[in-house]
Design a protein around this motif. Structure first.
Motif, PDB file in Angstrom:
ATOM      1  N   PHE A   1       0.844  -1.179   0.000  1.00  0.00           N
ATOM      2  CA  PHE A   1       0.000   0.000   0.000  1.00  0.00           C
ATOM      3  C   PHE A   1       0.889   1.243   0.000  1.00  0.00           C
ATOM      4  CE2 PHE A   1      -2.530   2.923   2.881  1.00  0.00           C
ATOM      5  CZ  PHE A   1      -3.425   3.316   1.906  1.00  0.00           C
ATOM      6  N   ILE A   2       1.911   1.227   0.876  1.00  0.00           N
ATOM      7  CA  ILE A   2       2.908   2.286   0.957  1.00  0.00           C
ATOM      8  C   ILE A   2       4.279   1.635   1.105  1.00  0.00           C
ATOM      9  CG2 ILE A   2       3.808   4.235   2.285  1.00  0.00           C
ATOM     10  CD1 ILE A   2       1.242   5.036   1.092  1.00  0.00           C
ATOM     11  N   LEU A   3       5.252   2.058   0.337  1.00  0.00           N
ATOM     12  CA  LEU A   3       6.634   1.596   0.475  1.00  0.00           C
ATOM     13  C   LEU A   3       7.545   2.749   0.078  1.00  0.00           C
ATOM     14  CD1 LEU A   3       8.602  -0.703   1.108  1.00  0.00           C
ATOM     15  CD2 LEU A   3       8.475  -1.383  -1.293  1.00  0.00           C
ATOM     16  N   GLU A   4       7.973   3.528   1.086  1.00  0.00           N
ATOM     17  CA  GLU A   4       8.715   4.749   0.791  1.00  0.00           C
ATOM     18  C   GLU A   4       9.478   5.193   2.034  1.00  0.00           C
ATOM     19  OE1 GLU A   4       7.816   9.121  -1.316  1.00  0.00           O
ATOM     20  OE2 GLU A   4       6.167   7.817  -0.683  1.00  0.00           O
ATOM     21  N   ALA A   5      10.534   5.963   1.833  1.00  0.00           N
ATOM     22  CA  ALA A   5      11.301   6.561   2.928  1.00  0.00           C
ATOM     23  C   ALA A   5      11.563   8.023   2.590  1.00  0.00           C
ATOM     24  CB  ALA A   5      12.610   5.817   3.147  1.00  0.00           C
ATOM     25  N   LYS A   6      11.491   8.883   3.639  1.00  0.00           N
ATOM     26  CA  LYS A   6      11.742  10.297   3.437  1.00  0.00           C
ATOM     27  C   LYS A   6      12.616  10.833   4.552  1.00  0.00           C
ATOM     28  CE  LYS A   6       7.860  11.833   0.620  1.00  0.00           C
ATOM     29  NZ  LYS A   6       6.798  12.858   0.472  1.00  0.00           N
ATOM     30  N   ALA A   7      13.520  11.760   4.186  1.00  0.00           N
ATOM     31  CA  ALA A   7      14.383  12.411   5.169  1.00  0.00           C
ATOM     32  C   ALA A   7      13.725  13.709   5.620  1.00  0.00           C
ATOM     33  CB  ALA A   7      15.757  12.689   4.576  1.00  0.00           C
ATOM     34  N   VAL A   8      13.639  13.877   6.939  1.00  0.00           N
ATOM     35  CA  VAL A   8      13.063  15.097   7.516  1.00  0.00           C
ATOM     36  C   VAL A   8      14.213  15.969   8.005  1.00  0.00           C
ATOM     37  CG1 VAL A   8      11.538  16.040   9.277  1.00  0.00           C
ATOM     38  CG2 VAL A   8      11.009  13.831   8.214  1.00  0.00           C
TER      39      VAL A   8
ATOM     40  N   THR B   1      -0.522   3.468  -3.499  1.00  0.00           N
ATOM     41  CA  THR B   1      -1.215   2.972  -4.678  1.00  0.00           C
ATOM     42  C   THR B   1      -2.596   3.612  -4.796  1.00  0.00           C
ATOM     43  OG1 THR B   1      -2.093   1.100  -3.412  1.00  0.00           O
ATOM     44  CG2 THR B   1      -0.004   0.778  -4.557  1.00  0.00           C
ATOM     45  N   ARG B   2      -3.099   3.670  -6.022  1.00  0.00           N
ATOM     46  CA  ARG B   2      -4.431   4.178  -6.326  1.00  0.00           C
ATOM     47  C   ARG B   2      -4.662   5.591  -5.780  1.00  0.00           C
ATOM     48  NH1 ARG B   2      -8.229  -1.191  -5.276  1.00  0.00           N
ATOM     49  NH2 ARG B   2      -7.069  -2.588  -6.676  1.00  0.00           N
ATOM     50  N   GLY B   3      -3.612   6.406  -5.790  1.00  0.00           N
ATOM     51  CA  GLY B   3      -3.744   7.796  -5.389  1.00  0.00           C
ATOM     52  C   GLY B   3      -3.889   8.030  -3.896  1.00  0.00           C
ATOM     53  N   THR B   4      -3.617   7.022  -3.099  1.00  0.00           N
ATOM     54  CA  THR B   4      -3.756   7.185  -1.652  1.00  0.00           C
ATOM     55  C   THR B   4      -2.551   7.929  -1.067  1.00  0.00           C
ATOM     56  OG1 THR B   4      -2.747   5.023  -1.297  1.00  0.00           O
ATOM     57  CG2 THR B   4      -5.144   5.116  -1.365  1.00  0.00           C
ATOM     58  N   ILE B   5      -2.759   8.570   0.080  1.00  0.00           N
ATOM     59  CA  ILE B   5      -1.714   9.344   0.751  1.00  0.00           C
ATOM     60  C   ILE B   5      -1.701   8.985   2.233  1.00  0.00           C
ATOM     61  CG2 ILE B   5      -0.945  11.659   1.416  1.00  0.00           C
ATOM     62  CD1 ILE B   5      -2.176  12.719  -1.135  1.00  0.00           C
TER      63      ILE B   5
END
Length: 228
Positions: free
Chosen positions: A57-64, A78-82
């Motif tokens: 559904f979500i597979l991501e990493a972000k630096a803050v 996926t499918r435009g979800t946030i």
């Protein structure tokens, strides 16, 4: 250095709905020190009929970065979800580890609600510590201590910790609510109590300093406090 804020496997999955779209967070288990950028990883799957049918559904990493300013962190799925993760920034903090114990009276049958914590200072975000449902056996253990979703919150060292309870029946209007305010300490313990209808619940807060991850980034006087 990982600090888990949500962790459930497929055998203990959570159902999200439009009415209840938030993940039930179990952490962080300790304060996140922002001496440098912090990386947030999100790995969520949608459960299929069989494990082979599970889909990311979500597979991501972000630096803050340090100058993030308390804004939400967003992950695209996926499918435009946030997925949005809300952050709050506090300076000169201590850690509060919170425990609840039934010390008198009888836990009301069929009660729903939660125990929560927040701070008197901004960002004033409420954190759910215990969510209890219609089965009173789910929240209270045999030793009268209560089962937590999470224990630890951060509080400004000059501020106040607000511990509260809110209770209702059958999803209706709140029938009981109460709060206790505790002044932050560098160490030691604080005690309070909350009444849930006919039940008397004791609140214990253990205070501790947050040791900086990199000593040369803080003043000498602060380093002495952290090592004392």
């Amino acid at each position: 250095m990982r600090n888990i804020i949500f962790n459930r496997d497929r055998h203990d999955c959570q159902t999200l709905t439009e009415e209840d779209p938030c993940l039930a967070l179990t952490g962080p288990s300790r304060a996140v020190g922002m001496n440098e950028h912090v990386t947030i990883e999100a790995e969520l799957k949608v459960k299929g009929a069989a494990k082979s049918e599970d889909r990311y559904f979500i597979l991501e990493a972000k630096a803050v970065p340090l100058n993030w300013g308390g804004r939400d962190v967003e992950f695209s799925g996926t499918r435009g979800t946030i997925l949005k993760i809300s952050l709050g920034e506090l300076h000169n903090c201590v850690e509060a580890t919170i425990f609840f114990r039934v010390v008198g009276g009888t836990w009301p049958a069929g009660l729903q609600g939660h125990f929560a914590a927040s701070t008197a200072e901004p960002p004033n975000k409420e954190v759910i510590l215990i969510a209890f449902g219609c089965d009173d056996g789910e929240s209270i253990r045999g030793d009268s201590n209560m089962t937590h979703l999470r224990h630890v919150v951060s509080v400004q060292d000059s501020g106040e910790l607000i511990v509260s309870v809110r209770a209702w029946r059958d999803g209706q209007a709140v029938i009981d609510q109460e709060e206790v305010r505790l002044k932050a300490k560098l160490s030691g313990r604080s005690f309070g109590s909350l009444n849930v209808c006919s039940c008397h619940v004791g609140v214990l807060v253990a205070w501790s300093r947050i040791r900086p991850m990199c000593d040369d980034l803080v003043p000498e006087v602060s380093r002495r406090l952290c090592h004392s």
